[in-house]
Design an enzyme around this catalytic site. Structure first.
Site, PDB file in Angstrom:
ATOM      1  N   HIS A 170     -14.454  47.803  79.089  1.00  0.00           N
ATOM      2  CA  HIS A 170     -14.389  46.422  79.579  1.00  0.00           C
ATOM      3  C   HIS A 170     -15.828  45.886  79.584  1.00  0.00           C
ATOM      4  CE1 HIS A 170     -13.998  43.267  82.696  1.00  0.00           C
ATOM      5  NE2 HIS A 170     -12.690  43.307  82.500  1.00  0.00           N
ATOM      6  N   ASP A 186     -15.479  54.152  85.486  1.00  0.00           N
ATOM      7  CA  ASP A 186     -14.919  52.835  85.827  1.00  0.00           C
ATOM      8  C   ASP A 186     -13.420  53.051  86.042  1.00  0.00           C
ATOM      9  OD1 ASP A 186     -13.595  50.438  85.720  1.00  0.00           O
ATOM     10  OD2 ASP A 186     -14.608  49.684  83.941  1.00  0.00           O
ATOM     11  N   GLN A 194      -8.701  50.493  86.329  1.00  0.00           N
ATOM     12  CA  GLN A 194      -7.298  50.519  85.899  1.00  0.00           C
ATOM     13  C   GLN A 194      -6.560  51.784  86.319  1.00  0.00           C
ATOM     14  OE1 GLN A 194      -5.602  48.083  84.750  1.00  0.00           O
ATOM     15  NE2 GLN A 194      -7.323  46.692  84.490  1.00  0.00           N
ATOM     16  N   LYS A 209      -6.788  45.251  92.266  1.00  0.00           N
ATOM     17  CA  LYS A 209      -5.919  45.864  91.247  1.00  0.00           C
ATOM     18  C   LYS A 209      -5.064  46.981  91.858  1.00  0.00           C
ATOM     19  CE  LYS A 209      -9.209  44.859  87.523  1.00  0.00           C
ATOM     20  NZ  LYS A 209      -8.550  43.828  86.723  1.00  0.00           N
ATOM     21  N   CYS A 237     -11.363  40.909  78.003  1.00  0.00           N
ATOM     22  CA  CYS A 237     -12.754  41.283  78.337  1.00  0.00           C
ATOM     23  C   CYS A 237     -13.139  42.602  77.678  1.00  0.00           C
ATOM     24  CB  CYS A 237     -12.972  41.383  79.848  1.00  0.00           C
ATOM     25  SG  CYS A 237     -12.828  39.803  80.662  1.00  0.00           S
TER      26      CYS A 237
HETATM   27  N1  PLP Z   1     -13.238  47.604  84.311  1.00  0.00           N
HETATM   28  C1  PLP Z   1     -11.984  47.554  83.869  1.00  0.00           C
HETATM   29  C2  PLP Z   1     -11.447  48.682  83.047  1.00  0.00           C
HETATM   30  C3  PLP Z   1     -11.178  46.453  84.175  1.00  0.00           C
HETATM   31  O1  PLP Z   1      -9.920  46.396  83.731  1.00  0.00           O
HETATM   32  C4  PLP Z   1     -11.717  45.404  84.957  1.00  0.00           C
HETATM   33  C5  PLP Z   1     -10.916  44.197  85.242  1.00  0.00           C
HETATM   34  O2  PLP Z   1      -9.986  43.875  84.564  1.00  0.00           O
HETATM   35  C6  PLP Z   1     -13.038  45.523  85.412  1.00  0.00           C
HETATM   36  C7  PLP Z   1     -13.768  46.626  85.069  1.00  0.00           C
HETATM   37  C8  PLP Z   1     -13.653  44.463  86.268  1.00  0.00           C
HETATM   38  O3  PLP Z   1     -12.992  44.407  87.480  1.00  0.00           O
HETATM   39  P1  PLP Z   1     -13.319  43.219  88.536  1.00  0.00           P
HETATM   40  O4  PLP Z   1     -13.209  41.948  87.766  1.00  0.00           O
HETATM   41  O5  PLP Z   1     -12.275  43.401  89.577  1.00  0.00           O
HETATM   42  O6  PLP Z   1     -14.700  43.469  89.037  1.00  0.00           O
END
Ligand code: PLP
Length: 403
Positions: free
Chosen positions: A119, A196, A199, A222, A360
């Site tokens: 992401h 990270d 998900q 999430k 993203c």
């Molecule tokens: N990393 C992953 C794999 C994500 O799916 C997301 C959000 O969709 C993020 C990071 C960023 O999360 P946030 O926007 O809640 O900070």
């Protein structure tokens, strides 16, 4: 299932005259009434700034905030509660590590390794610190199924590698990455690893001691909690060596114009008034997950993923993007001859919420040479009947554009 769905008031909503079918859970999950009630209760009865107050409200809010830290520690099986830092979400957690770890440990020509599945939140913060420190970003490639090519990792590691950062699950494709293997390879080379987990956390249990990861990040929103609260787990010995990320109240020990000394963990990384209400609601969301149980979550969501994949396969006009052997949470796809944006718009007219676009994760889309995908992503409250509605919707989209 009916009981679980009844806990989520929004699922009774109608969208465009149809009962909402919500398949955009990878973007954010819906919230159970208990989480909404916690927020209402906090602001109706308990609102107070924490840590510095001697009055009853402040002490009570402080207690509940710190109890939440302990709850999160137990939830992730961290060794110490000081290893749990409250942030705004995954993005802020990764930025904190990239900035603070990078400031301390990164020199010119050093290297950071990420994967081609990330992401933007796990790409851009590393690019920023690389630019600042004149360091390099290296990328573990993926194969046509959308899986990390793990054999390439040892070839990318060098004496200059300072940290490896990878997603637990890809938000764009649903691929579950072999993070245990990645951590083992990294640690053999004395390299710390950031995971990270944005998900992953709503789909299966995370045990940071078992994984032996050095940092783990996730967002409350999430996993059935409100937006604006997230977690950074970091190993104490690393966090202790890292400089503060932001300056302000709470993160200091003593301030004078000549010299300021910093507070101990975890407060060193929590400058300013924290998001107390959302933290308490995160605790309630964890209780919700625990009340269902991860065994039940995994069983139900695996059934949904398998059912949706096989029903889509039967249609004959769906192209899956990302066919990894191990997947969870999300299915990315295209309908032959239809732009994913059109698929999303037509489905919305039928009350079905999916996400379309690059999610993203532009490098993933570039790899598959596509502008974006349509993505259906699942949560504990979704049903096979909803998947049947999606399948009917996809047939309608196909007829509209291709007949
Ligand atoms: N990393 C992953 C794999 C994500 O799916 C997301 C959000 O969709 C993020 C990071 C960023 O999360 P946030 O926007 O809640 O900070």
């Amino acid at each position: 299932m009916k009981q679980i769905r009844n806990l989520f008031p929004i699922l009774k909503r109608e969208i465009n005259g149809k009962t909402l079918v919500y398949f955009d859970n990878a973007a954010t999950t819906q919230k159970p009434q208990s989480v909404i009630d916690e927020l209402v209760n906090y602001y109706s009865n308990e609102n107070s700034n924490i840590h510095r107050g001697v009055h009853t409200l402040s002490q009570h809010a402080t207690e509940k905030y710190e109890e939440t830290r302990i709850k999160v520690k137990q939830f992730m099986n961290a060794q110490h509660s000081e290893e749990i830092i409250f942030t705004r979400g995954t993005t802020e957690s990764i930025n904190l590590v990239a900035s603070s770890f990078g400031e301390k440990f990164l020199d010119e020509n050093d290297e950071i390794i990420i994967s081609a599945l990330e992401h933007h939140s796990n790409i851009v913060p590393w690019q920023l610190i690389c630019e600042k420190k004149k360091a390099k970003l290296k990328v573990i490639p993926i194969n046509e199924k959308g899986e990390i090519i793990i054999d390439e990792l040892p070839k990318l590691i060098s004496k200059k590698t300072k940290i490896i950062a990878v997603a637990h699950i890809s938000n764009a494709l649903g691929t579950i990455n072999p993070i245990k293997e990645i951590i083992e390879i990294a640690h053999k080379n004395n390299i710390p690893v950031l995971i990270d987990g944005a998900q992953a956390i709503s789909h299966f249990p995370v045990d940071v001691q078992d994984l032996d990861c050095d940092f783990y990040c996730f967002s409350g929103h999430k996993m059935y909690a409100p937006m604006g609260i997230g977690i950074l787990y970091g190993k104490k010995e690393l966090l202790e060596k890292m400089p503060p990320y932001q300056g302000g109240g709470e993160m200091i020990e003593n301030v004078s114009f000549e010299k300021t000394t910093y507070n101990h963990l975890p407060f060193k990384f929590e400058a300013g008034t924290p998001n107390v209400g959302d933290a308490l609601a995160l605790s309630t969301a964890i209780k919700f997950i625990e009340s269902i149980g991860y065994d039940n979550i995994i069983k139900h969501e695996t059934e949904l993923m398998d059912y949706c994949t096989s029903e889509m396969e039967k249609l004959g006009f769906i192209k899956f993007i990302g066919t990894a052997e191990h997947k969870a949470g999300a299915i990315s796809f295209l309908i032959d001859g239809v732009h994913p944006y059109d698929t999303g718009i037509i489905l919305d007219k039928m009350g079905i919420a999916i996400r379309t676009g690059h999610h993203c994760a532009e490098p993933v889309m570039n790899f598959f040479k596509i502008p974006g995908t349509a993505r259906a992503s699942f949560a504990i409250y979704n049903t096979k009947e909803e998947i049947d509605t999606l399948i009917k919707g996809l047939i309608a989209v196909q007829k509209m554009f291709n007949s």
